[in-house]
Structure formats: structure tokens, C-alpha cells
Enzyme design. Structure first.
Site, PDB file in Angstrom:
ATOM      1  N   GLU A  11       0.813  -1.218   0.000  1.00 45.88           N
ATOM      2  CA  GLU A  11       0.000   0.000   0.000  1.00 45.88           C
ATOM      3  C   GLU A  11       0.853   1.276   0.000  1.00 45.88           C
ATOM      4  OE1 GLU A  11      -2.876  -0.471   3.133  1.00 45.88           O
ATOM      5  OE2 GLU A  11      -3.865  -2.138   2.114  1.00 45.88           O
ATOM      6  N   GLU A  55      -4.488  -8.775  -1.032  1.00 40.64           N
ATOM      7  CA  GLU A  55      -4.909  -8.653   0.375  1.00 40.64           C
ATOM      8  C   GLU A  55      -6.382  -8.297   0.450  1.00 40.64           C
ATOM      9  OE1 GLU A  55      -2.358  -6.397   3.100  1.00 40.64           O
ATOM     10  OE2 GLU A  55      -4.193  -5.681   4.090  1.00 40.64           O
TER      11      GLU A  55
END
Length: 518
Positions: free
Chosen positions: A265, A368
Site C-alpha cells: 500500500e 490482500e
């Protein structure tokens, strides 16, 4: 617990060859949550002496036009088995369907690479808190032939928020040559033993994917683990070498990696989320990967490891992949794009289509996905969220879908900064038990019955929008269709395949099913 399963398999065998590879697979030991809501369902209790199995389905002899249906539902079905035969397409149907699914095996899309989750510190801590026999049942549930048969494990490079502390492998300040680089206690206690146990149980090859959260604060512009922060340019080479050192340490433990993502991220830090993080712009990350990471991996013998871009939410698509792959000289360096599901409700799945059509030779993988924390066990809402996401993204060229933590405690942790979340399995260490949530079974409808090497095939769906489907040709040349019924009521489904004929069957409200036929 075996009686119902035995009866179904034996009755089916009187009419046709049985699909049950092992008549003694164990059923769910159900328990209802203490507090019941409209979304409540049972969860399945496992301990040192008992745990349910995911039934093995294999092709019997004389199976032409035969099918098996595996079902899970809000009202308590967990991998329930039924079976039958297709009728000729020109024969009159016995019941009028609510939804009609037509399968076209001649239309093919992406190859499926597999399903899995991450070997976080939290998962390892929770598994290790169980008695040995219960640990074995946990590992079997995810990786054995009687379990979900996961084939991808995402391995955090050092700490994440789902650790008990923030840490890296370069904790000595100004160690630019990484002379003091060392794996952490968490690697030796939780990650490496967990991966070895998984590989020892699995009949399918397991692929490892590495992702970093944060380097040590001394490498960053602001000396903190969290918050808006980036890597100092003078440490760009050190950070690339850090990857090579990590791969070498794991290689020395007998573990080799299939792929990496450059950063978990990469825009998290811009939003100052309170987790271990480091920010990158797409242009900076591209320059670091091309000019530092790729050369270092090549020099150290790890250039066979695939590089997966983005590893963030799909609002970054297709712009981030464009920055990396619009240049023909760099495009060949990247294997695909990684996506997280957390903002899917806000950004259209068309972004997946756009990314695929721009770079059709590159895969897209969901790296994820994690439900919110829910103090009440047995949430069907979370299971339905997962199922909707998996079906939708597989229909948009995604080749793999990974869960986040495989096990958390009853608070949704441990997590060093109290960012508690949900998981497919909840561990109650004090009771020596673990609880399989409905999300666990949702994932199993894909990971167990849509193995690596399956190919998505064409379908058309006539009927209510509450019925969601995706279909595959499996490596053994059978067909698998996953159905989701989001409606509260029972629905009658018709399936037509030009090569087999047609069938009709009913599915309960709020349920997910995998149909396999030969």
C-alpha cells in the site's frame, strides 16, 4: 457427524458412481453465536480431537453427464454434498427456474493461479497458542487434501501492524551495507515454521509472495514507523540490497520466493494511517525498481523472482501500471498488478478491465482482503462480501485472490497499534479451540474446487441480479461453476451446457455453491 455424509454418498452410489473420494470426511461441529442478528450464522468448532474437513471430490468412472454440488449457507450448510445427472437438452425440465445459466466452454479467459493468505506474525502467534493437536488440525484445515488447499502464502518482510511490535531486519542505525542484517525472532518462531508445516502438508505446490511494510526509521525522511514518510534517496541502494538479503536468508532456510511486491500500500503513508508504512509516488517507485532493485536482484541471483506492481487499492488502476509499463523497455520487468479490496465499494471493477486490456500479457492478482472486526462470530455478511468480491474480480481477469490473516484472536489481533480486524478463523486459546467463520468456507468454494491451472470459461446468466456466477474448466477437464445467492429466499437454478445437457436444482437463500460436472 459422518452419518449424513455417508448416507448422501451411498444413496448417490446406488444411482451412479460416487463422487465422495473419502466417505469418512468430517462435518462441521456447529455453534450459534451468543448474540443473534439478521446476519448471524453458525461457526464451526475445532479442537485437539475434532475438526471438520473440506470433502475431496474426484472424478469417478462412468461419470459422463454427472455432477456434484457442494453447498454452504447462512442457515447452516457447510460443504454439504448432493449429486445427480444432466438430462438431455431437448428433454422437458422438471421445474421452472428462477435463473438460467448457460455455459460455453469454447470461450476462455484467464488461467487461475491459486488462492491463499498471509503468514502474519498474528497468525503464527495464534496458532502457537493452541495445543499441538489443535495446531495440526488448523494446518490441515488450510493446506491438506482435507482442507482448503491454499497454494499462495504472502510473507511480510519484517513487521506489520499485525505484529506485537514494529521491527525490520536492519535495526542498527546507519548500517548502509547491512552488515548487521538479521531475520527477527518472529521469522524463526512464527513465519518459517508455519510455511514449512504448510508445505509439508500440501499436495499442491505452494508459492511464496514477499511484501515489505516499512524499513527502519533511520532510512526514512522522518524517523518514524508510521505517518507520512518516504525513503531517503541516499538509501535507495541499501533498500534494494535489503530485499536480496531477505531472499538469501530465507533461501538458507530452504524457502524460495515466487514473487515480490515493492511496497505494501504505497499511498497509505500519504494518508497518515497508523500502520507500518512507507510512501512512494508511482514515478519514484518505478525509478527505484528499474535502477536499483532489478539490478541488485540480478547481481545476487534472484532475478527469477516476479515483480508485482501496486499492491494497493484499485483506485490506483490503471494509472499506476501505466507509469511502470507504458515504456517498452521497463514493461518486460513486471509480471503483473497486485490489488487490495478495501476500496472496491467506491471504485468500479471496470478499472480491472481497463488494466487488463492495456497490458493483456500481465496478470492481475488480489494480494490482500480482510473483513472488518466483528465481536460476534458467525457473520454471514462478511462471507457474502468475500464471495461477491471474488466472483466479481475473477470475472474481471483476476487470477488469484488472497485473504490477509489466517487466524486472529477473539479481539481481532494481536495488533501492535490496535488496528483490529476479522479473519476466517478465530482462536480461543484459553479453551484450546478455534472457530471457522463462514468466510473460511466461502474461500474454500474457490481454493479447494478451482485449483491452479483452471481456466475461466464463458457463461450467460438470465434471471435475478441476486444470483452471481463464475465458471471454470479445471485441469482434469471437468467444469466448476460457483453460484452465490444473495437473496433471502430459495431460488431454482437451471444450468445448460451444450456438451452435457441441462439440470435444475434449488439453492437456499443466502448461500454459496460450487457445481462440478464431468
Amino acid at each position: 457427524m459422518w452419518r449424513t455424509v455417508l448416507l448422501v454418498c451411498l444413496l448417490s452410489a446406488l444411482q451412479q458412481p460416487s463422487f465422495c473420494d473419502d466417505l469418512k470426511f468430517r462435518e462441521c461441529s456447529p455453534r450459534m453465536p451468543t448474540r443473534v442478528s439478521n446476519w448471524s450464522s453458525t461457526y464451526c468448532v475445532c479442537n485437539s480431537t475434532y475438526c471438520d474437513d473440506a470433502p475431496r471430490i474426484s472424478r469417478p468412472s462412468g461419470s459422463f453427464r454427472s455432477y456434484v454440488l457442494i453447498s454452504t449457507s447462512k442457515d447452516g450448510l457447510r460443504f454439504s454434498i448432493s449429486s445427480g445427472r444432466f438430462r438431455r437438452s431437448d428433454a422437458a425440465p422438471g421445474i421452472k427456474p428462477d435463473a438460467s445459466i448457460t455455459v460455453d466452454p469454447s470461450v476462455t479467459y484467464q488461467d487461475i493461479f491459486g488462492f491463499g493468505a498471509a503468514a502474519t506474525d498474528a497468525t503464527g502467534i495464534n496458532v502457537n497458542s493452541l495445543p499441538k493437536a489443535a495446531q495440526n488440525e488448523f494446518m490441515r484445515s488450510y493446506f491438506s487434501e482435507d482442507g482448503l488447499e491454499y497454494t499462495i502464502i504472502r510473507v511480510p518482510m519484517a513487521g506489520t501492524d499485525f505484529s506485537t511490535r514494529p521491527y525490520s531486519y536492519a535495526m542498527v542505525e546507519n548500517d548502509t551495507l547491512l552488515e548487521y542484517f538479521a531475520l527477527a525472532e518472529e521469522d524463526y518462531r512464527y513465519k518459517i515454521p508455519f510455511i514449512r508445516r504448510a508445505m509439508g502438508l500440501s499436495k499442491r505446490p505452494i508459492n511464496l509472495l514477499a511484501s515489505p511494510w516499512s524499513p527502519s526509521p533511520w532510512m526514512k525522511v522522518r524517523p518514524t514507523w508510521i505517518g507520512s514518510n518516504s525513503l531517503k534517496r541516499k538509501y535507495w541502494y541499501t533498500w534494494a540490497f535489503y530485499f536480496a538479503k531477505f531472499f538469501k536468508e530465507y533461501q538458507d532456510q530452504g524457502l524460495n520466493f515466487w514473487a515480490l511486491t515493492p511496497q505494501n500500500e504505497p499511498l497509505n503513508a500519504f494518508g497518515a494511517l497508523p500502520i507500518n508504512s512507507m510512501e512512494w509516488t508511482a514515478e519514484e517507485q518505478r525509478d527505484w525498481v528499474v535502477n536499483f532493485l532489478v539490478p541488485v536482484l540480478k547481481k545476487t541471483g534472484f532475478d527469477n523472482i516476479d515483480i508485482i506492481l501496486v499492491d494497493g487499492m484499485r483506485h490506483l488502476l490503471p494509472e499506476w501500471p501505466q507509469v511502470f509499463m507504458n515504456d517498452s523497455a521497463t514493461r518486460k520487468l513486471f509480471a503483473g498488478t497486485g490489488v487490495h479490496w478495501y476500496l472496491d465499494h467506491s471504485y468500479s471493477a471496470d478499472r480491472l478491465d481497463d488494466t487488463h486490456h492495456m497490458f493483456p500479457e500481465k496478470f492481475i492478482i488480489y494480494t490482500e482482503s480482510c473483513p472488518d472486526y466483528d465481536e460476534d462470530l458467525g457473520s454471514w455478511y462478511r462471507a457474502e462480501q468475500f464471495a461477491l468480491s471474488i466472483i466479481d474480480t475473477l470475472n474481471r481477469w483476476v487470477v488469484s485472490w488472497l485473504d490477509w490473516n489466517m487466524a486472529l484472536d477473539e479481539r481481532g489481533g494481536p495488533n501492535w497499534n490496535r488496528n483490529f480486524m476479522g479473519a476466517g478463523v478465530i482462536v480461543n486459546a484459553s479453551a484450546g479451540e478455534f472457530y471457522k467463520q463462514p468466510t473460511f468456507y466461502t474461500l474454500g468454494h474457490f481454493s479447494k474446487y478451482v485449483p491452479p491451472g483452471s481456466v475461466r470459461i464463458g457463461t450467460s446468466n438470465e434471471g435475478p441480479f441476486e444470483i452471481k456466477t463464475v465458471a471454470f474448466r479445471r485441469p482434469d477437464n471437468s467444469t466448476a461453476i460457483v453460484f452465490l445467492n444473495t437473496h433471502d429466499s430459495e431460488r431454482i437454478i437451471s444450468v445448460s451446457d451444450i456438451t452435457k445437457g441441462a439440470i435444475e436444482f434449488s439453492i437456499p437463500g443466502k448461500s454459496i455453491h460450487t457445481l462440478i460436472y464431468w
